[in-house]
Design a protein around this motif. Sequence first.
Motif, PDB file in Angstrom:
ATOM      1  N   ARG A 155      62.417  25.451 -31.875  1.00  0.00           N
ATOM      2  CA  ARG A 155      62.475  25.442 -30.413  1.00  0.00           C
ATOM      3  C   ARG A 155      62.399  24.016 -29.920  1.00  0.00           C
ATOM      4  O   ARG A 155      61.533  23.253 -30.334  1.00  0.00           O
ATOM      5  CB  ARG A 155      61.302  26.251 -29.841  1.00  0.00           C
ATOM      6  CG  ARG A 155      61.142  26.144 -28.335  1.00  0.00           C
ATOM      7  CD  ARG A 155      59.894  26.894 -27.894  1.00  0.00           C
ATOM      8  NE  ARG A 155      59.602  26.649 -26.499  1.00  0.00           N
ATOM      9  CZ  ARG A 155      58.902  25.617 -26.047  1.00  0.00           C
ATOM     10  NH1 ARG A 155      58.435  24.723 -26.908  1.00  0.00           N
ATOM     11  NH2 ARG A 155      58.653  25.457 -24.764  1.00  0.00           N
ATOM     12  N   ARG A 156      63.284  23.657 -29.048  1.00  0.00           N
ATOM     13  CA  ARG A 156      63.269  22.319 -28.448  1.00  0.00           C
ATOM     14  C   ARG A 156      63.005  22.445 -26.953  1.00  0.00           C
ATOM     15  O   ARG A 156      63.682  23.209 -26.266  1.00  0.00           O
ATOM     16  CB  ARG A 156      64.596  21.593 -28.675  1.00  0.00           C
ATOM     17  CG  ARG A 156      64.810  21.149 -30.106  1.00  0.00           C
ATOM     18  CD  ARG A 156      66.054  20.283 -30.231  1.00  0.00           C
ATOM     19  NE  ARG A 156      66.235  19.804 -31.588  1.00  0.00           N
ATOM     20  CZ  ARG A 156      65.652  18.727 -32.090  1.00  0.00           C
ATOM     21  NH1 ARG A 156      64.849  18.007 -31.331  1.00  0.00           N
ATOM     22  NH2 ARG A 156      65.869  18.358 -33.334  1.00  0.00           N
ATOM     23  N   TYR A 157      62.035  21.694 -26.483  1.00  0.00           N
ATOM     24  CA  TYR A 157      61.758  21.705 -25.048  1.00  0.00           C
ATOM     25  C   TYR A 157      62.851  20.912 -24.333  1.00  0.00           C
ATOM     26  O   TYR A 157      63.088  19.733 -24.646  1.00  0.00           O
ATOM     27  CB  TYR A 157      60.392  21.085 -24.774  1.00  0.00           C
ATOM     28  CG  TYR A 157      60.055  21.039 -23.299  1.00  0.00           C
ATOM     29  CD1 TYR A 157      59.582  22.172 -22.656  1.00  0.00           C
ATOM     30  CD2 TYR A 157      60.233  19.876 -22.552  1.00  0.00           C
ATOM     31  CE1 TYR A 157      59.285  22.149 -21.295  1.00  0.00           C
ATOM     32  CE2 TYR A 157      59.941  19.842 -21.204  1.00  0.00           C
ATOM     33  CZ  TYR A 157      59.468  20.982 -20.574  1.00  0.00           C
ATOM     34  OH  TYR A 157      59.178  20.953 -19.233  1.00  0.00           O
ATOM     35  N   CYS A 158      63.517  21.545 -23.413  1.00  0.00           N
ATOM     36  CA  CYS A 158      64.611  20.903 -22.671  1.00  0.00           C
ATOM     37  C   CYS A 158      64.349  20.907 -21.168  1.00  0.00           C
ATOM     38  O   CYS A 158      65.264  20.645 -20.377  1.00  0.00           O
ATOM     39  CB  CYS A 158      65.937  21.592 -22.958  1.00  0.00           C
ATOM     40  SG  CYS A 158      66.441  21.534 -24.684  1.00  0.00           S
ATOM     41  N   GLY A 159      63.132  21.236 -20.785  1.00  0.00           N
ATOM     42  CA  GLY A 159      62.807  21.300 -19.374  1.00  0.00           C
ATOM     43  C   GLY A 159      62.500  19.932 -18.787  1.00  0.00           C
ATOM     44  O   GLY A 159      62.647  18.900 -19.452  1.00  0.00           O
ATOM     45  N   PRO A 160      62.041  19.894 -17.562  1.00  0.00           N
ATOM     46  CA  PRO A 160      61.725  18.619 -16.911  1.00  0.00           C
ATOM     47  C   PRO A 160      60.400  18.053 -17.404  1.00  0.00           C
ATOM     48  O   PRO A 160      59.590  18.758 -18.017  1.00  0.00           O
ATOM     49  CB  PRO A 160      61.623  19.004 -15.435  1.00  0.00           C
ATOM     50  CG  PRO A 160      61.134  20.423 -15.468  1.00  0.00           C
ATOM     51  CD  PRO A 160      61.808  21.043 -16.672  1.00  0.00           C
ATOM     52  N   LEU A 161      60.179  16.791 -17.142  1.00  0.00           N
ATOM     53  CA  LEU A 161      58.872  16.200 -17.381  1.00  0.00           C
ATOM     54  C   LEU A 161      57.847  16.878 -16.484  1.00  0.00           C
ATOM     55  O   LEU A 161      58.154  17.275 -15.359  1.00  0.00           O
ATOM     56  CB  LEU A 161      58.902  14.707 -17.107  1.00  0.00           C
ATOM     57  CG  LEU A 161      59.660  13.844 -18.111  1.00  0.00           C
ATOM     58  CD1 LEU A 161      59.753  12.406 -17.610  1.00  0.00           C
ATOM     59  CD2 LEU A 161      58.999  13.882 -19.478  1.00  0.00           C
ATOM     60  N   GLN A 162      56.630  16.988 -16.987  1.00  0.00           N
ATOM     61  CA  GLN A 162      55.568  17.637 -16.225  1.00  0.00           C
ATOM     62  C   GLN A 162      54.432  16.686 -15.854  1.00  0.00           C
ATOM     63  O   GLN A 162      53.726  16.924 -14.884  1.00  0.00           O
ATOM     64  CB  GLN A 162      55.000  18.817 -17.025  1.00  0.00           C
ATOM     65  CG  GLN A 162      56.014  19.900 -17.345  1.00  0.00           C
ATOM     66  CD  GLN A 162      55.419  20.991 -18.216  1.00  0.00           C
ATOM     67  OE1 GLN A 162      54.242  21.313 -18.134  1.00  0.00           O
ATOM     68  NE2 GLN A 162      56.243  21.560 -19.081  1.00  0.00           N
ATOM     69  N   ALA A 163      54.239  15.625 -16.653  1.00  0.00           N
ATOM     70  CA  ALA A 163      53.103  14.740 -16.390  1.00  0.00           C
ATOM     71  C   ALA A 163      53.371  13.337 -16.905  1.00  0.00           C
ATOM     72  O   ALA A 163      54.101  13.136 -17.881  1.00  0.00           O
ATOM     73  CB  ALA A 163      51.832  15.290 -17.041  1.00  0.00           C
ATOM     74  N   VAL A 164      52.753  12.400 -16.246  1.00  0.00           N
ATOM     75  CA  VAL A 164      52.690  11.018 -16.713  1.00  0.00           C
ATOM     76  C   VAL A 164      51.215  10.702 -16.941  1.00  0.00           C
ATOM     77  O   VAL A 164      50.372  10.989 -16.085  1.00  0.00           O
ATOM     78  CB  VAL A 164      53.296  10.049 -15.691  1.00  0.00           C
ATOM     79  CG1 VAL A 164      53.087   8.606 -16.120  1.00  0.00           C
ATOM     80  CG2 VAL A 164      54.780  10.324 -15.510  1.00  0.00           C
ATOM     81  N   ILE A 165      50.899  10.153 -18.101  1.00  0.00           N
ATOM     82  CA  ILE A 165      49.513   9.828 -18.447  1.00  0.00           C
ATOM     83  C   ILE A 165      49.391   8.319 -18.511  1.00  0.00           C
ATOM     84  O   ILE A 165      50.008   7.657 -19.353  1.00  0.00           O
ATOM     85  CB  ILE A 165      49.106  10.484 -19.775  1.00  0.00           C
ATOM     86  CG1 ILE A 165      49.244  12.008 -19.639  1.00  0.00           C
ATOM     87  CG2 ILE A 165      47.671  10.107 -20.142  1.00  0.00           C
ATOM     88  CD1 ILE A 165      49.068  12.754 -20.937  1.00  0.00           C
ATOM     89  N   LEU A 166      48.615   7.768 -17.598  1.00  0.00           N
ATOM     90  CA  LEU A 166      48.537   6.335 -17.383  1.00  0.00           C
ATOM     91  C   LEU A 166      47.239   5.743 -17.910  1.00  0.00           C
ATOM     92  O   LEU A 166      46.173   6.336 -17.769  1.00  0.00           O
ATOM     93  CB  LEU A 166      48.642   6.022 -15.888  1.00  0.00           C
ATOM     94  CG  LEU A 166      49.882   6.551 -15.161  1.00  0.00           C
ATOM     95  CD1 LEU A 166      49.695   6.427 -13.648  1.00  0.00           C
ATOM     96  CD2 LEU A 166      51.127   5.795 -15.604  1.00  0.00           C
ATOM     97  N   ASP A 214      54.099  21.570 -22.898  1.00  0.00           N
ATOM     98  CA  ASP A 214      54.658  20.951 -24.100  1.00  0.00           C
ATOM     99  C   ASP A 214      54.388  19.451 -24.042  1.00  0.00           C
ATOM    100  O   ASP A 214      54.589  18.832 -22.994  1.00  0.00           O
ATOM    101  CB  ASP A 214      56.166  21.209 -24.180  1.00  0.00           C
ATOM    102  CG  ASP A 214      56.741  20.921 -25.558  1.00  0.00           C
ATOM    103  OD1 ASP A 214      56.628  19.765 -26.021  1.00  0.00           O
ATOM    104  OD2 ASP A 214      57.305  21.842 -26.173  1.00  0.00           O
ATOM    105  N   VAL A 215      53.947  18.886 -25.161  1.00  0.00           N
ATOM    106  CA  VAL A 215      53.653  17.450 -25.176  1.00  0.00           C
ATOM    107  C   VAL A 215      54.895  16.616 -24.913  1.00  0.00           C
ATOM    108  O   VAL A 215      54.804  15.486 -24.413  1.00  0.00           O
ATOM    109  CB  VAL A 215      52.992  17.015 -26.498  1.00  0.00           C
ATOM    110  CG1 VAL A 215      51.597  17.601 -26.617  1.00  0.00           C
ATOM    111  CG2 VAL A 215      53.859  17.397 -27.704  1.00  0.00           C
ATOM    112  N   ALA A 216      56.071  17.152 -25.236  1.00  0.00           N
ATOM    113  CA  ALA A 216      57.319  16.423 -24.978  1.00  0.00           C
ATOM    114  C   ALA A 216      57.617  16.301 -23.492  1.00  0.00           C
ATOM    115  O   ALA A 216      58.510  15.548 -23.096  1.00  0.00           O
ATOM    116  CB  ALA A 216      58.485  17.098 -25.694  1.00  0.00           C
ATOM    117  N   ALA A 217      56.873  17.034 -22.679  1.00  0.00           N
ATOM    118  CA  ALA A 217      57.035  16.955 -21.230  1.00  0.00           C
ATOM    119  C   ALA A 217      56.136  15.891 -20.621  1.00  0.00           C
ATOM    120  O   ALA A 217      55.995  15.806 -19.399  1.00  0.00           O
ATOM    121  CB  ALA A 217      56.736  18.304 -20.593  1.00  0.00           C
ATOM    122  N   CYS A 218      55.516  15.049 -21.476  1.00  0.00           N
ATOM    123  CA  CYS A 218      54.587  14.016 -21.017  1.00  0.00           C
ATOM    124  C   CYS A 218      55.094  12.625 -21.381  1.00  0.00           C
ATOM    125  O   CYS A 218      55.711  12.424 -22.431  1.00  0.00           O
ATOM    126  CB  CYS A 218      53.214  14.205 -21.647  1.00  0.00           C
ATOM    127  SG  CYS A 218      52.394  15.739 -21.196  1.00  0.00           S
TER     128      CYS A 218
END
Length: 277
Positions: free
Chosen positions: A7-18, A185-189
């Motif tokens: 499964r590959r996450y293809c959705g939008p970004l969900q978070a930015v961690i600064l 999903d971590v790929a959304a970060c």
Amino acid sequence: MSYRYQRRYCGPLQAVILDWAGTVVDFGSFAPTQVLIDAFAGFDIEVTMEEARVPMGLAKWDHIQALGRLPTVAARWQARFGRAMQTEDVDALYARFMPLQLERVGQYSALIPGALECIAQLRSRGLKVGTCSGYPRQVMDRLLPIAAAAGYQPDCTVAADDLPAGGRPGPWMALENVVRLGISDVAACVKVDDTVPGIAEGLAAGMWTVGLSASGNEVGLTHAQWQALSEGERKARRLPAAEKLYQAGAHYVIDSIAELPTVIERIEERLAAGERP
């Protein structure tokens, strides 16, 4: 015959961690470095700004230990005390460091130019804003209201000593943001940091990573000093800083957080195409 489900996450970004110092506040990351220099000076050990910056991004106890292991600093310690630095010495230095850091963190914590505008753009895209830091919780509790008074209130903040597993370069603080923010999903970060351990943290957590060259520890100038440089001088400072962050594995390197929204758009295009960090 066996089948493997991929499964590959293809959705939008969900978070930015600064990150904090050198990323959103404290252009040049002076609060931790200068206080570390002063803490060592209390033990009659000279530490240069360049030396203090070498382990930047680690939790502060670990930073002190790593600083004491630098050959130049270790030689001075040996000459002063007749032995190598021990764990109890790190404890004593940390005890000296903490009240100084609590006292002075506000002096160096002005928001980096463009930070608030960037955060507003991120939120307008529906992104959550998480944060983590090499600072311990005591310092973060002092820094958070200062940042809030300046208009910056992230959705989540994890300090270096909040978790039993520890801090950078491990993935735990970044992953704690994922849990607290409810990210699927971590790929959304996207992890944004100005230090090598901070980039390593994001990669270990499976996230996209963005390094900051000009505003952070690697260049190590105040905003006024950076602005005063010619374009040629900026290039000479920027290139080795960017190369170090790329070598650490950063997917992108930019000067400061002000340029982040453009990179966010590129990452979302890559996600939509099926790429992962």
